[in-house]
Design a protein around this motif. Sequence first.
Motif, PDB file in Angstrom:
ATOM      1  N   PHE A 212      38.215  12.263   5.482  1.00  0.00           N
ATOM      2  CA  PHE A 212      37.555  13.019   6.535  1.00  0.00           C
ATOM      3  C   PHE A 212      38.522  13.990   7.205  1.00  0.00           C
ATOM      4  CE2 PHE A 212      33.175  11.732   7.530  1.00  0.00           C
ATOM      5  CZ  PHE A 212      32.982  10.769   6.562  1.00  0.00           C
ATOM      6  N   THR A 213      39.748  13.541   7.446  1.00  0.00           N
ATOM      7  CA  THR A 213      40.754  14.408   8.059  1.00  0.00           C
ATOM      8  C   THR A 213      41.099  15.555   7.134  1.00  0.00           C
ATOM      9  OG1 THR A 213      41.692  12.572   9.323  1.00  0.00           O
ATOM     10  CG2 THR A 213      43.094  14.504   9.002  1.00  0.00           C
ATOM     11  N   TYR A 214      41.295  15.246   5.859  1.00  0.00           N
ATOM     12  CA  TYR A 214      41.632  16.246   4.839  1.00  0.00           C
ATOM     13  C   TYR A 214      40.562  17.330   4.769  1.00  0.00           C
ATOM     14  CZ  TYR A 214      42.919  17.994   0.163  1.00  0.00           C
ATOM     15  OH  TYR A 214      43.282  18.780  -0.897  1.00  0.00           O
ATOM     16  N   ARG A 215      39.296  16.917   4.728  1.00  0.00           N
ATOM     17  CA  ARG A 215      38.199  17.876   4.642  1.00  0.00           C
ATOM     18  C   ARG A 215      38.119  18.752   5.885  1.00  0.00           C
ATOM     19  NH1 ARG A 215      33.423  13.962   2.529  1.00  0.00           N
ATOM     20  NH2 ARG A 215      33.519  13.398   4.711  1.00  0.00           N
ATOM     21  N   LYS A 216      38.156  18.105   7.045  1.00  0.00           N
ATOM     22  CA  LYS A 216      37.959  18.845   8.294  1.00  0.00           C
ATOM     23  C   LYS A 216      39.062  19.875   8.533  1.00  0.00           C
ATOM     24  CE  LYS A 216      36.641  18.259  13.110  1.00  0.00           C
ATOM     25  NZ  LYS A 216      37.392  19.435  13.551  1.00  0.00           N
ATOM     26  N   GLN A 217      40.304  19.507   8.217  1.00  0.00           N
ATOM     27  CA  GLN A 217      41.413  20.443   8.408  1.00  0.00           C
ATOM     28  C   GLN A 217      41.180  21.715   7.611  1.00  0.00           C
ATOM     29  OE1 GLN A 217      44.820  18.081   7.293  1.00  0.00           O
ATOM     30  NE2 GLN A 217      45.204  17.399   9.394  1.00  0.00           N
ATOM     31  N   ARG A 218      40.680  21.567   6.392  1.00  0.00           N
ATOM     32  CA  ARG A 218      40.465  22.731   5.530  1.00  0.00           C
ATOM     33  C   ARG A 218      39.214  23.516   5.925  1.00  0.00           C
ATOM     34  NH1 ARG A 218      43.647  19.375   3.926  1.00  0.00           N
ATOM     35  NH2 ARG A 218      45.293  19.749   2.387  1.00  0.00           N
ATOM     36  N   VAL A 219      38.187  22.798   6.333  1.00  0.00           N
ATOM     37  CA  VAL A 219      36.968  23.479   6.780  1.00  0.00           C
ATOM     38  C   VAL A 219      37.248  24.296   8.035  1.00  0.00           C
ATOM     39  CG1 VAL A 219      34.680  23.107   7.779  1.00  0.00           C
ATOM     40  CG2 VAL A 219      35.366  21.824   5.739  1.00  0.00           C
ATOM     41  N   ASP A 220      38.036  23.746   8.950  1.00  0.00           N
ATOM     42  CA  ASP A 220      38.328  24.430  10.214  1.00  0.00           C
ATOM     43  C   ASP A 220      39.108  25.726  10.019  1.00  0.00           C
ATOM     44  OD1 ASP A 220      36.987  22.493  11.597  1.00  0.00           O
ATOM     45  OD2 ASP A 220      38.781  21.433  12.308  1.00  0.00           O
ATOM     46  N   GLU A 221      39.713  25.900   8.858  1.00  0.00           N
ATOM     47  CA  GLU A 221      40.461  27.123   8.581  1.00  0.00           C
ATOM     48  C   GLU A 221      39.535  28.275   8.189  1.00  0.00           C
ATOM     49  OE1 GLU A 221      43.136  26.005   5.514  1.00  0.00           O
ATOM     50  OE2 GLU A 221      44.485  24.861   6.824  1.00  0.00           O
ATOM     51  N   GLN A 222      38.283  27.971   7.887  1.00  0.00           N
ATOM     52  CA  GLN A 222      37.322  28.983   7.449  1.00  0.00           C
ATOM     53  C   GLN A 222      36.583  29.583   8.646  1.00  0.00           C
ATOM     54  OE1 GLN A 222      37.291  29.788   4.132  1.00  0.00           O
ATOM     55  NE2 GLN A 222      38.962  28.295   4.051  1.00  0.00           N
ATOM     56  N   HIS A 223      36.118  30.826   8.494  1.00  0.00           N
ATOM     57  CA  HIS A 223      35.456  31.517   9.601  1.00  0.00           C
ATOM     58  C   HIS A 223      33.965  31.719   9.378  1.00  0.00           C
ATOM     59  CE1 HIS A 223      39.376  32.254  11.347  1.00  0.00           C
ATOM     60  NE2 HIS A 223      39.793  32.754  10.188  1.00  0.00           N
ATOM     61  N   SER A 224      33.517  31.627   8.144  1.00  0.00           N
ATOM     62  CA  SER A 224      32.089  31.789   7.870  1.00  0.00           C
ATOM     63  C   SER A 224      31.482  30.436   7.520  1.00  0.00           C
ATOM     64  CB  SER A 224      31.869  32.758   6.703  1.00  0.00           C
ATOM     65  OG  SER A 224      32.344  32.199   5.485  1.00  0.00           O
ATOM     66  N   ALA A 225      30.171  30.314   7.739  1.00  0.00           N
ATOM     67  CA  ALA A 225      29.484  29.070   7.397  1.00  0.00           C
ATOM     68  C   ALA A 225      29.532  28.816   5.890  1.00  0.00           C
ATOM     69  CB  ALA A 225      28.035  29.134   7.879  1.00  0.00           C
ATOM     70  N   GLU A 226      29.386  29.894   5.117  1.00  0.00           N
ATOM     71  CA  GLU A 226      29.457  29.750   3.663  1.00  0.00           C
ATOM     72  C   GLU A 226      30.844  29.268   3.231  1.00  0.00           C
ATOM     73  OE1 GLU A 226      28.639  32.273  -0.468  1.00  0.00           O
ATOM     74  OE2 GLU A 226      28.786  33.322   1.446  1.00  0.00           O
ATOM     75  N   GLY A 227      31.877  29.835   3.839  1.00  0.00           N
ATOM     76  CA  GLY A 227      33.233  29.414   3.524  1.00  0.00           C
ATOM     77  C   GLY A 227      33.469  27.962   3.889  1.00  0.00           C
ATOM     78  N   LYS A 228      32.927  27.551   5.029  1.00  0.00           N
ATOM     79  CA  LYS A 228      33.083  26.162   5.470  1.00  0.00           C
ATOM     80  C   LYS A 228      32.366  25.209   4.522  1.00  0.00           C
ATOM     81  CE  LYS A 228      33.598  27.261  10.388  1.00  0.00           C
ATOM     82  NZ  LYS A 228      33.021  27.124  11.746  1.00  0.00           N
TER      83      LYS A 228
END
Length: 214
Positions: free
Chosen positions: A81-97
Amino acid sequence: MDVKPDQKKRKKPKGTFIERARRKQILEIAIEEIESKGFKNTTIQQIANKANISKGVIYYHFSGLEELLSNIWALLIDELFTYRKQRVDEQHSAEGKLNTYVSANFQFFKQNQNKLTALFRMGIDLNTADFKTYPWSIEVNQRCFDYLKSLLTEGQKNGEFRRFSTEIIAPIIQGAIDGLCLQWVSSPELIDLEACIDMLLEIIKQYTAVETTR
């Protein structure tokens, strides 16, 4: 398999820095032993020997191998969960997330392939009291679904995604991720994982894309 010696139940450690470090050490060594020897061939004594501690120290923190296994799963799930969230939080668009969420699952599995293979091969007892710490439990699924729904809803609100039921799509996406990961762990020679990831991302993109009028 080791049986805990007869003794009064000890209180669980309160969670000081030293105790947390010791628990983490025991868990890391336990998974190394399970990975190399298999769960049925792993004993508390072997773990204690490798950690250079007594069996009593392990029993102070854990009741036995079953509780160790439950805590190993809990630790891995928290790391995922930590691994995923850290990488998702780096994205700026919903598609990127959303794309990053999907890809991060497979990246984590690839980085922990040997560890996860050892655990999956043991099977999962759905009747154990500690099942809530295992993959695909109600608690874990709910966390995944809620997070996915938040990403999908964000995309709908800002106009990146078309309207659809996030309640229905979230478990479909998570189910595809979990199914591919499980198939790959159990039979990696039969799965072209990178191609499957690309196809899954393309399917999600086609479904979520806003319909354009010509």
